[in-house]
Design an enzyme around this catalytic site. Structure first.
Site, PDB file in Angstrom:
ATOM      1  N   ASP A 193      14.407  -1.175   0.219  1.00  0.00           N
ATOM      2  CA  ASP A 193      15.087  -1.468   1.489  1.00  0.00           C
ATOM      3  C   ASP A 193      16.035  -2.653   1.269  1.00  0.00           C
ATOM      4  O   ASP A 193      17.126  -2.487   0.732  1.00  0.00           O
ATOM      5  CB  ASP A 193      13.994  -1.756   2.530  1.00  0.00           C
ATOM      6  CG  ASP A 193      14.497  -1.855   3.955  1.00  0.00           C
ATOM      7  OD1 ASP A 193      15.701  -1.734   4.173  1.00  0.00           O
ATOM      8  OD2 ASP A 193      13.681  -2.078   4.865  1.00  0.00           O
ATOM      9  N   LYS A 247      17.329   2.867   0.671  1.00  0.00           N
ATOM     10  CA  LYS A 247      18.218   2.589   1.813  1.00  0.00           C
ATOM     11  C   LYS A 247      19.286   1.612   1.341  1.00  0.00           C
ATOM     12  O   LYS A 247      19.193   0.403   1.608  1.00  0.00           O
ATOM     13  CB  LYS A 247      17.429   1.919   2.944  1.00  0.00           C
ATOM     14  CG  LYS A 247      16.702   2.834   3.885  1.00  0.00           C
ATOM     15  CD  LYS A 247      16.172   1.951   5.033  1.00  0.00           C
ATOM     16  CE  LYS A 247      15.230   2.695   5.926  1.00  0.00           C
ATOM     17  NZ  LYS A 247      14.670   1.789   6.959  1.00  0.00           N
ATOM     18  N   LYS A 299       0.811  -1.209   0.000  1.00  0.00           N
ATOM     19  CA  LYS A 299       0.000   0.000   0.000  1.00  0.00           C
ATOM     20  C   LYS A 299       0.850   1.267   0.000  1.00  0.00           C
ATOM     21  O   LYS A 299       0.381   2.343  -0.343  1.00  0.00           O
ATOM     22  CB  LYS A 299      -0.865   0.042   1.277  1.00  0.00           C
ATOM     23  CG  LYS A 299      -1.737  -1.166   1.483  1.00  0.00           C
ATOM     24  CD  LYS A 299      -2.359  -1.105   2.907  1.00  0.00           C
ATOM     25  CE  LYS A 299      -2.991  -2.439   3.213  1.00  0.00           C
ATOM     26  NZ  LYS A 299      -2.982  -2.714   4.664  1.00  0.00           N
ATOM     27  N   GLY A 300       2.092   1.120   0.417  1.00  0.00           N
ATOM     28  CA  GLY A 300       2.905   2.290   0.714  1.00  0.00           C
ATOM     29  C   GLY A 300       3.125   3.238  -0.449  1.00  0.00           C
ATOM     30  O   GLY A 300       3.328   4.440  -0.252  1.00  0.00           O
ATOM     31  N   ARG A 341       0.312   6.460   7.632  1.00  0.00           N
ATOM     32  CA  ARG A 341       0.455   6.534   6.176  1.00  0.00           C
ATOM     33  C   ARG A 341      -0.005   7.884   5.631  1.00  0.00           C
ATOM     34  O   ARG A 341       0.441   8.321   4.578  1.00  0.00           O
ATOM     35  CB  ARG A 341      -0.361   5.424   5.495  1.00  0.00           C
ATOM     36  CG  ARG A 341       0.155   4.009   5.752  1.00  0.00           C
ATOM     37  CD  ARG A 341      -0.552   3.046   4.799  1.00  0.00           C
ATOM     38  NE  ARG A 341      -0.424   1.660   5.165  1.00  0.00           N
ATOM     39  CZ  ARG A 341       0.594   0.860   4.829  1.00  0.00           C
ATOM     40  NH1 ARG A 341       1.584   1.351   4.105  1.00  0.00           N
ATOM     41  NH2 ARG A 341       0.618  -0.404   5.183  1.00  0.00           N
ATOM     42  N   ASP A 353       4.198   3.220   6.808  1.00  0.00           N
ATOM     43  CA  ASP A 353       3.456   2.974   8.046  1.00  0.00           C
ATOM     44  C   ASP A 353       4.320   2.442   9.168  1.00  0.00           C
ATOM     45  O   ASP A 353       5.440   1.987   8.969  1.00  0.00           O
ATOM     46  CB  ASP A 353       2.348   1.948   7.780  1.00  0.00           C
ATOM     47  CG  ASP A 353       2.912   0.532   7.584  1.00  0.00           C
ATOM     48  OD1 ASP A 353       3.840   0.365   6.772  1.00  0.00           O
ATOM     49  OD2 ASP A 353       2.434  -0.391   8.261  1.00  0.00           O
ATOM     50  N   PHE A 402      14.043   4.425  10.582  1.00  0.00           N
ATOM     51  CA  PHE A 402      12.676   3.931  10.410  1.00  0.00           C
ATOM     52  C   PHE A 402      11.790   5.119  10.070  1.00  0.00           C
ATOM     53  O   PHE A 402      11.548   5.992  10.895  1.00  0.00           O
ATOM     54  CB  PHE A 402      12.172   3.227  11.666  1.00  0.00           C
ATOM     55  CG  PHE A 402      10.941   2.408  11.394  1.00  0.00           C
ATOM     56  CD1 PHE A 402      11.051   1.075  11.077  1.00  0.00           C
ATOM     57  CD2 PHE A 402       9.689   2.997  11.396  1.00  0.00           C
ATOM     58  CE1 PHE A 402       9.910   0.321  10.784  1.00  0.00           C
ATOM     59  CE2 PHE A 402       8.559   2.258  11.103  1.00  0.00           C
ATOM     60  CZ  PHE A 402       8.667   0.917  10.793  1.00  0.00           C
ATOM     61  N   VAL A 403      11.330   5.143   8.833  1.00  0.00           N
ATOM     62  CA  VAL A 403      10.584   6.305   8.359  1.00  0.00           C
ATOM     63  C   VAL A 403       9.103   5.983   8.205  1.00  0.00           C
ATOM     64  O   VAL A 403       8.726   4.871   7.850  1.00  0.00           O
ATOM     65  CB  VAL A 403      11.149   6.837   7.024  1.00  0.00           C
ATOM     66  CG1 VAL A 403      12.432   7.596   7.251  1.00  0.00           C
ATOM     67  CG2 VAL A 403      11.368   5.711   6.027  1.00  0.00           C
ATOM     68  N   GLU A 435       7.565   2.474  -6.200  1.00  0.00           N
ATOM     69  CA  GLU A 435       7.700   2.042  -4.796  1.00  0.00           C
ATOM     70  C   GLU A 435       7.934   3.248  -3.891  1.00  0.00           C
ATOM     71  O   GLU A 435       8.545   4.236  -4.301  1.00  0.00           O
ATOM     72  CB  GLU A 435       8.902   1.097  -4.645  1.00  0.00           C
ATOM     73  CG  GLU A 435       8.541  -0.370  -4.709  1.00  0.00           C
ATOM     74  CD  GLU A 435       7.873  -0.874  -3.424  1.00  0.00           C
ATOM     75  OE1 GLU A 435       7.236  -0.091  -2.709  1.00  0.00           O
ATOM     76  OE2 GLU A 435       7.992  -2.079  -3.161  1.00  0.00           O
ATOM     77  N   ASP A 436       7.477   3.137  -2.659  1.00  0.00           N
ATOM     78  CA  ASP A 436       7.784   4.184  -1.687  1.00  0.00           C
ATOM     79  C   ASP A 436       9.206   4.034  -1.165  1.00  0.00           C
ATOM     80  O   ASP A 436       9.913   5.014  -0.980  1.00  0.00           O
ATOM     81  CB  ASP A 436       6.779   4.177  -0.526  1.00  0.00           C
ATOM     82  CG  ASP A 436       6.601   2.792   0.085  1.00  0.00           C
ATOM     83  OD1 ASP A 436       6.813   1.787  -0.625  1.00  0.00           O
ATOM     84  OD2 ASP A 436       6.256   2.699   1.278  1.00  0.00           O
TER      85      ASP A 436
HETATM   86  C1  PRP Z   1       7.460  -1.908   2.133  1.00  0.00           C
HETATM   87  C2  PRP Z   1       7.657  -1.015   0.923  1.00  0.00           C
HETATM   88  C3  PRP Z   1       8.186  -1.965  -0.104  1.00  0.00           C
HETATM   89  C4  PRP Z   1       8.958  -2.967   0.719  1.00  0.00           C
HETATM   90  C5  PRP Z   1      10.404  -2.648   0.609  1.00  0.00           C
HETATM   91  O1  PRP Z   1       6.252  -2.549   1.969  1.00  0.00           O
HETATM   92  O2  PRP Z   1       6.440  -0.443   0.511  1.00  0.00           O
HETATM   93  O3  PRP Z   1       7.174  -2.605  -0.824  1.00  0.00           O
HETATM   94  O4  PRP Z   1       8.538  -2.824   2.087  1.00  0.00           O
HETATM   95  O5  PRP Z   1      11.155  -3.521   1.400  1.00  0.00           O
HETATM   96  P1  PRP Z   1      12.237  -4.515   0.830  1.00  0.00           P
HETATM   97  O6  PRP Z   1      13.096  -3.764  -0.147  1.00  0.00           O
HETATM   98  O7  PRP Z   1      12.979  -4.914   2.068  1.00  0.00           O
HETATM   99  O8  PRP Z   1      11.524  -5.666   0.200  1.00  0.00           O
HETATM  100  P2  PRP Z   1       5.539  -3.364   3.118  1.00  0.00           P
HETATM  101  O9  PRP Z   1       5.794  -4.829   2.875  1.00  0.00           O
HETATM  102  O10 PRP Z   1       5.928  -2.811   4.451  1.00  0.00           O
HETATM  103  O11 PRP Z   1       4.003  -3.122   2.822  1.00  0.00           O
HETATM  104  P3  PRP Z   1       3.194  -1.752   2.686  1.00  0.00           P
HETATM  105  O12 PRP Z   1       3.633  -1.098   1.401  1.00  0.00           O
HETATM  106  O13 PRP Z   1       1.777  -2.186   2.651  1.00  0.00           O
HETATM  107  O14 PRP Z   1       3.533  -0.908   3.885  1.00  0.00           O
END
Ligand code: PRP
Length: 206
Positions: free
Chosen positions: A131, A159, A71-72, A193, A187, A180-181, A127-128
């Site tokens: 990571d 990151k 969702k991010g 969010r 979220d 941690f953002v 993507e938001d």
């Molecule tokens: C977050 C973000 C990416 C993912 C990145 O999503 O939106 O999709 O983590 O992390 P990574 O590079 O370690 O795979 P999350 O799974 O937290 O779901 P959300 O978007 O619903 O918050």
């Protein structure tokens, strides 16, 4: 691939205090609802506009399918799409990851697939945050099986220090250290969010 991607790098105090003032109690930290603001809504808007201009240029008038990762990425996709000046459509996927702590750290599973084929299309995955890279590595492999004409990745935050899978985005809004953002789509336990700024979650509240 996008040329000349001007990745902004972020020190914790960048844009808010001079380096000399970091260790002083009078550091000009901006807060929103008591949270430290890492990137303000204005900084985000300016950077998103720059990214959109670069993406528009790279597309050279060709059509685009923007794929948001729920969702991010929703707020970023909504804002970025309005700065991209080509004929664009939206699609969305959702993933989940096993062994997940505060951010993803395990195997990725698709829980919502694309609605339409991307074969022969110019695709921009939105993507938001990038990571560990597990999510985007999984999605890139999945999408490439459909043989798109092009596949690029835009992430608002990167990151690089957290990377497990070797993957880079073509367009990066801000490169950040391991903070941690929250906010602007991101979220903590599904909250925050809707914060208009990107803020730092204090360690004692995580
Ligand atoms: C977050 C973000 C990416 C993912 C990145 O999503 O939106 O999709 O983590 O992390 P990574 O590079 O370690 O795979 P999350 O799974 O937290 O779901 P959300 O978007 O619903 O918050």
């Amino acid at each position: 691939m996008a040329a000349g991607n001007p990745q902004n790098t972020c020190g914790i105090c960048t844009d808010r205090a001079s380096p000399d003032s970091r260790d002083t109690v009078s550091m000009a930290t901006v807060t929103y609802q008591g949270l430290e603001v890492l990137f303000s809504r204005q900084q985000i808007a300016e950077r998103v506009a720059e990214m959109g201009a670069q993406i528009t240029k790279d597309l050279n008038g060709e059509k685009l399918v923007m794929i948001g990762v729920l969702k991010g990425a929703a707020p970023f996709l909504a804002d970025l799409s309005r700065t991209i000046q080509v004929d664009a459509t939206f699609d969305f996927v959702a993933t989940t990851s096993y062994g997940k702590g505060l951010r993803s750290s395990g195997a990725v599973k698709l829980i919502k697939d694309l609605d339409h084929s991307i074969e022969g299309k110019n695709v921009l995955v939105v993507e938001d945050i990038l990571d560990t890279g597990l999510t985007l590595s999984y999605l890139r492999k999945l999408f490439l099986q459909q043989h798109p004409k092009s596949l690029r990745i835009a992430t608002l935050l990167d990151k690089p220090s957290r990377r497990i899978e070797k993957i880079d985005a073509d367009y990066v809004g801000f490169s950040i250290p391991n903070l941690f953002v929250i906010g602007y789509g991101m979220d903590y336990a599904e909250r925050y969010r809707n914060l208009p700024d990107i803020c730092v979650m204090p360690p004692d509240q995580q």
